[in-house]
Design a protein around this motif. Structure first.
Motif, PDB file in Angstrom:
ATOM      1  N   VAL A 220     -21.518  74.990 126.648  1.00 40.38           N
ATOM      2  CA  VAL A 220     -21.916  76.153 125.024  1.00 40.38           C
ATOM      3  C   VAL A 220     -23.385  76.399 125.179  1.00 40.38           C
ATOM      4  O   VAL A 220     -23.970  75.677 125.339  1.00 40.38           O
ATOM      5  CB  VAL A 220     -21.417  76.891 124.566  1.00 40.38           C
ATOM      6  N   GLU A 221     -24.422  77.277 124.984  1.00 37.99           N
ATOM      7  CA  GLU A 221     -25.475  77.739 123.950  1.00 37.99           C
ATOM      8  C   GLU A 221     -25.705  79.741 123.586  1.00 37.99           C
ATOM      9  O   GLU A 221     -24.298  80.154 124.172  1.00 37.99           O
ATOM     10  CB  GLU A 221     -26.201  78.018 125.211  1.00 37.99           C
ATOM     11  N   ILE A 222     -25.987  79.388 122.300  1.00 43.84           N
ATOM     12  CA  ILE A 222     -26.853  80.213 121.545  1.00 43.84           C
ATOM     13  C   ILE A 222     -27.466  81.243 121.586  1.00 43.84           C
ATOM     14  O   ILE A 222     -28.972  80.616 121.240  1.00 43.84           O
ATOM     15  CB  ILE A 222     -25.885  80.079 120.335  1.00 43.84           C
ATOM     16  N   ASN A 223     -27.170  82.057 122.017  1.00 42.00           N
ATOM     17  CA  ASN A 223     -28.925  83.415 122.132  1.00 42.00           C
ATOM     18  C   ASN A 223     -29.254  84.113 121.300  1.00 42.00           C
ATOM     19  O   ASN A 223     -28.229  84.815 121.711  1.00 42.00           O
ATOM     20  CB  ASN A 223     -28.655  83.920 123.370  1.00 42.00           C
ATOM     21  N   PRO A 224     -29.930  84.393 120.143  1.00 42.62           N
ATOM     22  CA  PRO A 224     -29.819  85.404 119.128  1.00 42.62           C
ATOM     23  C   PRO A 224     -31.133  86.053 119.913  1.00 42.62           C
ATOM     24  O   PRO A 224     -32.212  86.243 120.491  1.00 42.62           O
ATOM     25  CB  PRO A 224     -31.183  84.086 118.037  1.00 42.62           C
ATOM     26  N   SER A 225     -30.925  87.464 119.179  1.00 45.07           N
ATOM     27  CA  SER A 225     -31.480  88.879 119.791  1.00 45.07           C
ATOM     28  C   SER A 225     -33.219  88.498 118.994  1.00 45.07           C
ATOM     29  O   SER A 225     -33.622  89.185 119.561  1.00 45.07           O
ATOM     30  CB  SER A 225     -30.331  89.824 119.052  1.00 45.07           C
ATOM     31  N   HIS A 226     -33.190  88.084 117.818  1.00 47.86           N
ATOM     32  CA  HIS A 226     -34.441  87.609 116.737  1.00 47.86           C
ATOM     33  C   HIS A 226     -35.200  86.608 116.679  1.00 47.86           C
ATOM     34  O   HIS A 226     -33.972  85.412 116.786  1.00 47.86           O
ATOM     35  CB  HIS A 226     -34.675  88.631 115.875  1.00 47.86           C
ATOM     36  N   ALA A 227     -36.609  86.259 117.537  1.00 50.51           N
ATOM     37  CA  ALA A 227     -36.839  84.260 117.121  1.00 50.51           C
ATOM     38  C   ALA A 227     -36.781  83.832 115.712  1.00 50.51           C
ATOM     39  O   ALA A 227     -36.734  83.463 115.072  1.00 50.51           O
ATOM     40  CB  ALA A 227     -37.867  84.662 118.393  1.00 50.51           C
ATOM     41  N   VAL A 228     -37.495  85.765 114.554  1.00 45.89           N
ATOM     42  CA  VAL A 228     -37.416  84.977 113.339  1.00 45.89           C
ATOM     43  C   VAL A 228     -37.078  86.237 112.442  1.00 45.89           C
ATOM     44  O   VAL A 228     -37.325  87.613 112.681  1.00 45.89           O
ATOM     45  CB  VAL A 228     -39.436  85.079 113.560  1.00 45.89           C
TER      46      VAL A 228
ATOM     47  N   CYS B  75     -22.647  83.618 122.278  1.00 44.88           N
ATOM     48  CA  CYS B  75     -22.545  82.662 122.764  1.00 44.88           C
ATOM     49  C   CYS B  75     -21.428  82.969 124.690  1.00 44.88           C
ATOM     50  O   CYS B  75     -21.147  83.040 124.693  1.00 44.88           O
ATOM     51  CB  CYS B  75     -20.681  81.857 122.061  1.00 44.88           C
ATOM     52  N   MET B  76     -22.967  81.546 125.474  1.00 48.90           N
ATOM     53  CA  MET B  76     -22.828  82.116 126.242  1.00 48.90           C
ATOM     54  C   MET B  76     -22.281  80.786 126.573  1.00 48.90           C
ATOM     55  O   MET B  76     -22.704  79.453 126.871  1.00 48.90           O
ATOM     56  CB  MET B  76     -24.145  81.652 127.020  1.00 48.90           C
ATOM     57  N   SER B  77     -21.147  80.991 126.946  1.00 53.03           N
ATOM     58  CA  SER B  77     -20.028  79.865 127.588  1.00 53.03           C
ATOM     59  C   SER B  77     -19.879  80.490 129.148  1.00 53.03           C
ATOM     60  O   SER B  77     -19.077  81.408 129.323  1.00 53.03           O
ATOM     61  CB  SER B  77     -18.558  79.822 126.502  1.00 53.03           C
ATOM     62  N   LYS B  78     -19.830  78.893 129.418  1.00 52.44           N
ATOM     63  CA  LYS B  78     -19.541  79.311 131.359  1.00 52.44           C
ATOM     64  C   LYS B  78     -17.900  77.683 131.819  1.00 52.44           C
ATOM     65  O   LYS B  78     -19.027  76.905 131.164  1.00 52.44           O
ATOM     66  CB  LYS B  78     -20.428  79.221 132.103  1.00 52.44           C
ATOM     67  N   GLY B  79     -16.949  78.333 132.258  1.00 53.95           N
ATOM     68  CA  GLY B  79     -16.543  77.001 132.234  1.00 53.95           C
ATOM     69  C   GLY B  79     -15.053  78.010 133.917  1.00 53.95           C
ATOM     70  O   GLY B  79     -15.335  79.209 133.544  1.00 53.95           O
ATOM     71  N   ASN B  80     -14.278  77.589 134.045  1.00 55.22           N
ATOM     72  CA  ASN B  80     -13.197  77.389 135.009  1.00 55.22           C
ATOM     73  C   ASN B  80     -12.100  77.279 134.617  1.00 55.22           C
ATOM     74  O   ASN B  80     -12.459  76.089 135.078  1.00 55.22           O
ATOM     75  CB  ASN B  80     -13.789  77.899 136.360  1.00 55.22           C
ATOM     76  N   PRO B  81     -10.828  77.923 134.039  1.00 56.15           N
ATOM     77  CA  PRO B  81     -10.922  78.873 133.846  1.00 56.15           C
ATOM     78  C   PRO B  81     -11.686  79.660 132.532  1.00 56.15           C
ATOM     79  O   PRO B  81     -12.292  78.570 131.987  1.00 56.15           O
ATOM     80  CB  PRO B  81      -9.346  79.144 133.332  1.00 56.15           C
ATOM     81  N   SER B  82     -12.271  80.913 132.893  1.00 52.14           N
ATOM     82  CA  SER B  82     -13.563  81.172 131.495  1.00 52.14           C
ATOM     83  C   SER B  82     -12.340  80.732 130.542  1.00 52.14           C
ATOM     84  O   SER B  82     -11.378  81.289 130.335  1.00 52.14           O
ATOM     85  CB  SER B  82     -13.018  82.283 131.718  1.00 52.14           C
ATOM     86  N   PRO B  83     -12.955  79.989 129.202  1.00 55.38           N
ATOM     87  CA  PRO B  83     -13.154  80.309 128.189  1.00 55.38           C
ATOM     88  C   PRO B  83     -12.853  81.490 126.766  1.00 55.38           C
ATOM     89  O   PRO B  83     -13.906  80.851 126.344  1.00 55.38           O
ATOM     90  CB  PRO B  83     -13.625  79.454 127.676  1.00 55.38           C
ATOM     91  N   ASP B  84     -11.741  82.319 127.274  1.00 55.05           N
ATOM     92  CA  ASP B  84     -11.722  83.105 126.082  1.00 55.05           C
ATOM     93  C   ASP B  84     -10.328  82.723 125.129  1.00 55.05           C
ATOM     94  O   ASP B  84      -9.640  82.763 126.062  1.00 55.05           O
ATOM     95  CB  ASP B  84     -11.719  84.351 127.191  1.00 55.05           C
ATOM     96  N   PRO B  85     -10.428  83.681 123.912  1.00 52.33           N
ATOM     97  CA  PRO B  85     -11.565  83.873 123.648  1.00 52.33           C
ATOM     98  C   PRO B  85     -12.442  82.471 123.035  1.00 52.33           C
ATOM     99  O   PRO B  85     -11.949  80.984 123.517  1.00 52.33           O
ATOM    100  CB  PRO B  85     -11.529  84.488 122.475  1.00 52.33           C
TER     101      PRO B  85
END
Length: 398
Positions: free
Chosen positions: A233-241, A252-262
């Motif tokens: 998991v990593e978090i990407n904000p739409s604004h830096a400041v 929340c960018m989460s990548k796994g298999n099976p997909s970790p939802d929610p």
């Protein structure tokens, strides 16, 4: 009704009559030999065997198989095999065909020219065994990240032994090859050992058979790996400041298999406090209008049956007015620092030139009187005189 000794009686009679007819002409044809060529055919195909003689004087030609059974004597068929047919028969050429060739048809075929003595030529019929379509064994679905698996590709029925090649998507990788004889054909195996990780998920592994009998396209088999792995998991904000009054989206960018939802969002270790201004939709946390109360540590957590992963984002909401004032102060401080640095450099340059100039004057006084002397002795006397005058000019203070 045919005689019980057919075809041997007929061949014996024909050979006898041919030999008798040619007794007086042996010398004239003593240099004649039948001409043949080796033939290669794929299993199931058709082989054409041709025997030619130049300047033949009506002497018969004969084709025999590896078991020395006569196939054709001139245009007369001697072996009852529906696969064998006459293509052309004359005193200068005898061509026959064998259809639906099998591996048992392989061997040395003999063309005989019934002169005195009998002339023969041998042609080898090579039958290529077509390899079967390969099969891939050893694949477990799904595989777990970190598992050690062995993929084995098998093909049978090739002659000569086929070659097996592995490809990871389009890139060739090397496997371990094993060849075993099975009668006239070969069974070929190739093994590929893998320690799978998340990068292998969805990768196609292809086993390709290369063989001389496969003239149009190679035989191949493909398996696609499915790899299960714990999420990251990593978090990407739409604004830096982020600033007060702004719209902000945390993804929340989460990548796994099976997909970790929610995914699960929390603030400072607890639930989100204001769901009227904070909207959770799928993997996104959206702030409609930021204010100072939104400051804190936001955590995104994702899970599947293989594990749990999380990431944190520290949100600090800036005051747009304060940010502008801070910008002015920073510009002023930067200008002052630049002026101080410039003045310091100027002082260093002036001081350096002053010291260099005074050092040069001292050396010139030391040598006064020597520049105007006509020779070295006079220069020394003048220099001593200058020192004497210098001593006379000493002043004493009591």
């Amino acid at each position: 009704m045919s005689s019980p000794c057919w075809p041997d009686c007929y061949l014996a009679s024909a050979v006898s009559s041919t030999v008798m007819a040619s007794k007086g002409k042996v010398r004239g044809i003593s240099g004649q030999y039948p001409l043949v060529q080796n033939v290669t055919v794929t299993e199931g195909g058709t082989a054409n065997l041709t025997c030619r003689v130049e300047y033949n004087d009506n002497t018969s030609l004969q084709w025999s198989n590896p078991a020395q059974q006569t196939l054709f004597f001139g245009d007369k068929k001697a072996l009852r095999d529906n696969r064998i047919e006459l293509i052309h028969a004359s005193f200068s050429e005898l061509t026959i065909s064998i259809s639906d060739v099998t591996l048992t048809d392989e061997g040395m075929y003999t063309c005989s020219l019934f002169t005195m003595p009998v002339r023969t030529a041998k042609a080898y019929l090579t039958v290529l065994g077509v390899p079967e379509k390969p099969e891939i064994d050893g694949l477990t679905k799904p595989a777990l990240e970190g598992d050690q698996i062995t993929l084995t590709c098998i093909t049978q029925g090739s002659k000569p032994a086929a070659d097996l090649r592995w490809f990871r998507n389009e890139k060739e990788v090397k496997g371990a090859k094993e060849v075993n004889a099975s009668g006239k054909t070969f069974t070929v195996r190739s093994s590929l050992q893998l320690r799978v990780d998340r990068n292998d998920d969805g990768v196609a592994y292809t086993c390709r058979v290369d063989h001389v009998a496969l003239t149009q396209s190679p035989q191949q088999a493909t398996e696609v790996l499915e790899v299960h792995y714990a999420p990251r998991v990593e978090i990407n904000p739409s604004h830096a400041v982020p600033q007060e009054g702004q719209f902000l989206k945390l993804e929340c960018m989460s990548k796994g298999n099976p997909s970790p939802d929610p995914v699960l969002w929390t603030k400072d270790g607890g639930q989100l406090p204001d769901l009227d201004r904070m909207i959770v939709e799928g993997r996104e946390l959206t702030f409609i209008s930021l204010n100072k109360t939104d400051n804190g540590t936001y955590r995104c957590e994702a899970s599947n049956h293989l594990g749990t992963s999380s990431a944190e984002y520290v949100l600090y909401v800036y005051d747009p007015n304060a940010m502008g004032q801070h910008g002015t102060d920073h510009a002023l401080i930067g200008g002052v620092v630049a002026v101080v640095v410039f003045v310091t450099l100027c002082l260093i340059i002036v001081l350096g030139r002053y010291l260099a100039r005074h050092k040069g004057t001292y050396l010139t006084n030391e040598a006064k009187g020597a520049d105007d002397a006509p020779d070295a002795d006079t220069a020394i006397i003048n220099a001593e005189g200058n020192h004497a005058h210098a001593e006379e000019k000493k002043e004493y203070f009591i």
